[in-house]
Write a protein that holds these residues in place. Structure first.
Motif, mmCIF file in Angstrom:
data_model
loop_
_atom_site.group_PDB
_atom_site.id
_atom_site.type_symbol
_atom_site.label_atom_id
_atom_site.label_comp_id
_atom_site.label_asym_id
_atom_site.label_seq_id
_atom_site.Cartn_x
_atom_site.Cartn_y
_atom_site.Cartn_z
ATOM 1 N N LYS A 1 0.834 -1.208 0.000
ATOM 2 C CA LYS A 1 0.000 0.000 0.000
ATOM 3 C C LYS A 1 0.868 1.257 0.000
ATOM 4 N N ASP A 2 1.938 1.255 0.811
ATOM 5 C CA ASP A 2 2.864 2.390 0.828
ATOM 6 C C ASP A 2 3.499 2.580 -0.547
ATOM 7 N N LEU A 3 3.906 1.486 -1.177
ATOM 8 C CA LEU A 3 4.534 1.573 -2.492
ATOM 9 C C LEU A 3 3.554 2.074 -3.549
ATOM 10 N N THR A 4 2.291 1.682 -3.427
ATOM 11 C CA THR A 4 1.280 2.176 -4.358
ATOM 12 C C THR A 4 1.121 3.682 -4.217
ATOM 13 N N THR A 5 1.142 4.168 -2.996
ATOM 14 C CA THR A 5 1.073 5.613 -2.756
ATOM 15 C C THR A 5 2.270 6.314 -3.386
ATOM 16 N N LEU A 6 3.446 5.733 -3.244
ATOM 17 C CA LEU A 6 4.641 6.295 -3.875
ATOM 18 C C LEU A 6 4.458 6.377 -5.387
ATOM 19 N N LEU A 7 3.989 5.301 -6.004
ATOM 20 C CA LEU A 7 3.808 5.283 -7.452
ATOM 21 C C LEU A 7 2.785 6.332 -7.902
ATOM 22 N N GLN A 8 1.737 6.517 -7.120
ATOM 23 C CA GLN A 8 0.758 7.553 -7.453
ATOM 24 C C GLN A 8 1.411 8.924 -7.477
ATOM 25 N N GLN A 9 2.263 9.174 -6.506
ATOM 26 C CA GLN A 9 2.911 10.485 -6.428
ATOM 27 C C GLN A 9 3.913 10.686 -7.557
ATOM 28 N N LEU A 10 4.608 9.629 -7.965
ATOM 29 C CA LEU A 10 5.631 9.762 -8.997
ATOM 30 C C LEU A 10 5.080 9.693 -10.414
ATOM 31 N N PHE A 11 4.088 8.839 -10.654
ATOM 32 C CA PHE A 11 3.636 8.561 -12.018
ATOM 33 C C PHE A 11 2.463 9.425 -12.483
ATOM 34 N N ASN A 12 1.546 9.759 -11.583
ATOM 35 C CA ASN A 12 0.302 10.372 -12.033
ATOM 36 C C ASN A 12 0.486 11.685 -12.782
ATOM 37 N N LYS A 13 1.483 12.459 -12.397
ATOM 38 C CA LYS A 13 1.679 13.769 -13.016
ATOM 39 C C LYS A 13 2.888 13.789 -13.946
ATOM 40 N N ASN A 14 3.420 12.615 -14.280
ATOM 41 C CA ASN A 14 4.603 12.547 -15.134
ATOM 42 C C ASN A 14 4.288 11.721 -16.380
ATOM 43 N N PRO A 15 3.984 12.386 -17.513
ATOM 44 C CA PRO A 15 3.579 11.655 -18.716
ATOM 45 C C PRO A 15 4.648 10.729 -19.267
ATOM 46 N N ILE A 16 5.937 11.061 -19.043
ATOM 47 C CA ILE A 16 7.005 10.177 -19.517
ATOM 48 C C ILE A 16 6.942 8.846 -18.775
ATOM 49 N N LEU A 17 6.704 8.919 -17.465
ATOM 50 C CA LEU A 17 6.630 7.702 -16.666
ATOM 51 C C LEU A 17 5.326 6.948 -16.914
ATOM 52 N N ASN A 18 4.200 7.659 -16.918
ATOM 53 C CA ASN A 18 2.942 6.907 -16.972
ATOM 54 C C ASN A 18 2.601 6.362 -18.357
ATOM 55 N N ARG A 19 3.415 6.711 -19.363
ATOM 56 C CA ARG A 19 3.252 6.080 -20.675
ATOM 57 C C ARG A 19 4.184 4.886 -20.852
ATOM 58 N N SER A 20 5.031 4.642 -19.868
ATOM 59 C CA SER A 20 6.045 3.585 -19.978
ATOM 60 C C SER A 20 5.633 2.367 -19.164
ATOM 61 N N PRO A 21 5.835 1.150 -19.701
ATOM 62 C CA PRO A 21 5.472 -0.050 -18.932
ATOM 63 C C PRO A 21 6.380 -0.218 -17.707
ATOM 64 N N LEU A 22 5.764 -0.447 -16.569
ATOM 65 C CA LEU A 22 6.501 -0.657 -15.324
ATOM 66 C C LEU A 22 6.630 -2.144 -15.054
ATOM 67 N N TYR A 23 7.851 -2.572 -14.783
ATOM 68 C CA TYR A 23 8.119 -3.952 -14.386
ATOM 69 C C TYR A 23 8.569 -3.949 -12.931
ATOM 70 N N ILE A 24 7.818 -4.644 -12.098
ATOM 71 C CA ILE A 24 8.162 -4.760 -10.685
ATOM 72 C C ILE A 24 9.112 -5.945 -10.556
ATOM 73 N N VAL A 25 10.371 -5.669 -10.233
ATOM 74 C CA VAL A 25 11.389 -6.718 -10.129
ATOM 75 C C VAL A 25 11.797 -6.840 -8.669
ATOM 76 N N ALA A 26 11.752 -8.057 -8.166
ATOM 77 C CA ALA A 26 12.006 -8.257 -6.737
ATOM 78 C C ALA A 26 13.046 -9.337 -6.529
ATOM 79 N N GLU A 27 13.769 -9.199 -5.437
ATOM 80 C CA GLU A 27 14.733 -10.214 -5.019
ATOM 81 C C GLU A 27 14.402 -10.642 -3.598
ATOM 82 N N SER A 28 14.441 -11.971 -3.355
ATOM 83 C CA SER A 28 14.309 -12.518 -2.010
ATOM 84 C C SER A 28 12.950 -12.167 -1.390
#
Length: 459
Positions: A136-163
């Motif tokens: 939920k915290d990470l979703t809030t972060l993504l809302q703040q970073l992506f919603n107002k940035n057309p370069i980011l929100n037009r680009s496919p996001l890949y969530i890559v995780a380790e461990s």
């Protein structure tokens, strides 16, 4: 971490606080890097660092992917470990990394959950207690970073995780889908990529004894002790005693270490303390259980003190030249100092599996990629295969029938691994790698991530 009103006002000015949101607080001169704090909840501050790839394609008809890297732990620092030790543009000597994943995508590193790395909370009861809360915290972060940035929100996001990051990644994937569909988040989800991920703790602990016995690191006495403790963990999980299962997990690791003369849980060809990637110069909390202190090697600092120019490995680098470069890190905040607090807060969720969330992602048509290092113990390949075979996904039986294809690196014809795919499930077996695949096999890891992120986004 308690702060005075004056300190908070200064901090808010530094990071441009606006109605609970934050703006980018710093960048380099050419704009290829930008970083800042996001207040994901009142008094909970998450640090992020975005690198724009020099290979980025600006043509909107050819989307350039963005990788969000989630470190494990819980409590390890993506901004430190994933960035400087694994896939970022510079290594811990601040030299260019030839195998940086920037060759294939933009990179967004975060210190998550809050309390990891440079992230912090103002009050201790604000640490997250579950994977859902972290997502939920990470979703809030993504809302703040992506919603107002057309370069980011037009680009496919890949969530890559380790461990351990994999458990949070699948929760985040589902949270992103819900937020996009409800109109709260402007984002294209390209897929979820799970590297040596702690998806099913029960399957992993049952794999340890047989694996280490097969390669002669445990004898039959050690195997019996390991299997007995794994059975106890299974019963505790079945009874919903997750915190108790975490304690037994610590006992199991201690038992294996004693009976194997200290096998490295991140690479079974090595002893604990001999691999420079999993060695630290300090332990997070000297008053905690010995096994948790051992595990905190991963949480805090995975390099040895011989990596000088930063006086004390990664910890020295992050609290020295990098902190000075970023300019916005609170002076009294020490990178990695709160890692054990994050782990302790999430202890009751540590042994809970998230297989059902992988199933749900697959059912929703999201690309799910799994990769595993051959030499890993803690998230062993056999344990990963065991939980994959528990999926209820309709395509599983066909996936199991498909033959694997060999992986090579560049012009060299040495077999580096295998892969197979069916519909939206993809699996990579990486030979010669332990827990930290991008470190152990950088060439094939870069090829894998390039092939994976070429797929069109799903949502």
């Amino acid at each position: 971490m308690k702060r005075s009103v004056a300190q908070l006002v200064i901090l808010c000015l530094i990071v441009s606080c606006t109605n609970g949101e934050t703006k980018a607080a710093g960048s380099n001169s050419d704009g290829s890097e930008v970083w800042g704090y996001a207040e994901v909840r009142p008094k909970a501050h998450m640090f992020w660092w975005h690198y724009k790839s020099p290979y980025r394609v600006e043509d909107p008809s050819k989307p350039w992917p963005i990788i969000l890297w989630l470190q494990g732990g819980p409590g390890a620092s993506g901004v430190g470990i994933g960035n400087f030790q694994e896939i970022g543009p510079l290594d811990t000597f601040l030299k260019p990394r030839n195998s940086t994943w920037l060759k294939k995508a933009d990179l967004l590193f975060v210190d998550s959950p809050v309390g990891s790395g440079y992230s912090f909370v103002e009050e201790k009861d604000l640490y997250v207690k579950s994977d859902e809360e972290a997502a939920k915290d990470l979703t809030t972060l993504l809302q703040q970073l992506f919603n107002k940035n057309p370069i980011l929100n037009r680009s496919p996001l890949y969530i890559v995780a380790e461990s351990y990051g994999g458990k949070i990644a699948v929760k985040l994937g589902l949270s992103v889908i819900d937020s996009v569909q409800s109109g709260k988040l402007k984002l294209h989800l390209g897929g979820v990529i799970l590297g040596d991920s702690w998806i099913s703790p029960e399957d992993f602990v049952f794999s340890w004894g047989p694996l280490l016995n097969y390669i002669s690191r445990l004898d039959y006495k050690g195997l019996d002790l390991s299997n007995s403790l794994a059975e106890n963990i299974k019963k505790q999980i079945q009874n919903g005693e997750y915190a108790e299962a975490t304690q037994t997990w610590m006992e199991l690791e201690s038992t294996i270490s004693l009976n194997s003369n200290g096998v490295d849980f991140y690479n079974f060809l090595m002893d604990t303390g001999t691999d420079p990637v999993s060695l630290t110069t300090s332990e997070v909390n000297r008053n905690e259980n010995r096994v948790l202190k051992k595990y905190s090697r991963y949480l805090n600092d995975l390099r040895s003190s011989s990596d000088v120019n930063n006086e004390g490995g990664l910890e020295g680098l992050m609290n020295g030249v990098i902190k000075k470069k970023l300019k916005i890190i609170p002076k009294d905040l020490l990178w990695g100092n709160n890692s054990s607090n994050v782990f302790t807060a999430m202890q009751a969720d540590f042994m809970r599996h998230t297989i059902q969330d992988v199933d749900e992602l697959l059912a929703k048509g999201i690309n799910v990629t799994i990769y595993n290092g051959q030499l890993d113990v803690i998230c062993s390949t056999s344990g990963t295969e065991a939980w994959v075979h528990k999926l209820k996904w309709e395509g599983l039986e066909e996936f199991k029938k498909i033959e694997r294809q060999p992986l090579y690196c560049e012009s060299d014809r040495k077999t580096r691994g295998f892969t197979k795919s069916y519909k939206n499930l993809h699996f990579y077996w990486i030979l010669g790698a332990g827990h930290f695949v991008p470190v152990d096999e950088p060439c094939v890891a870069l090829k894998m991530i390039g092939d994976t992120t070429k797929s069109p986004h799903q949502l």
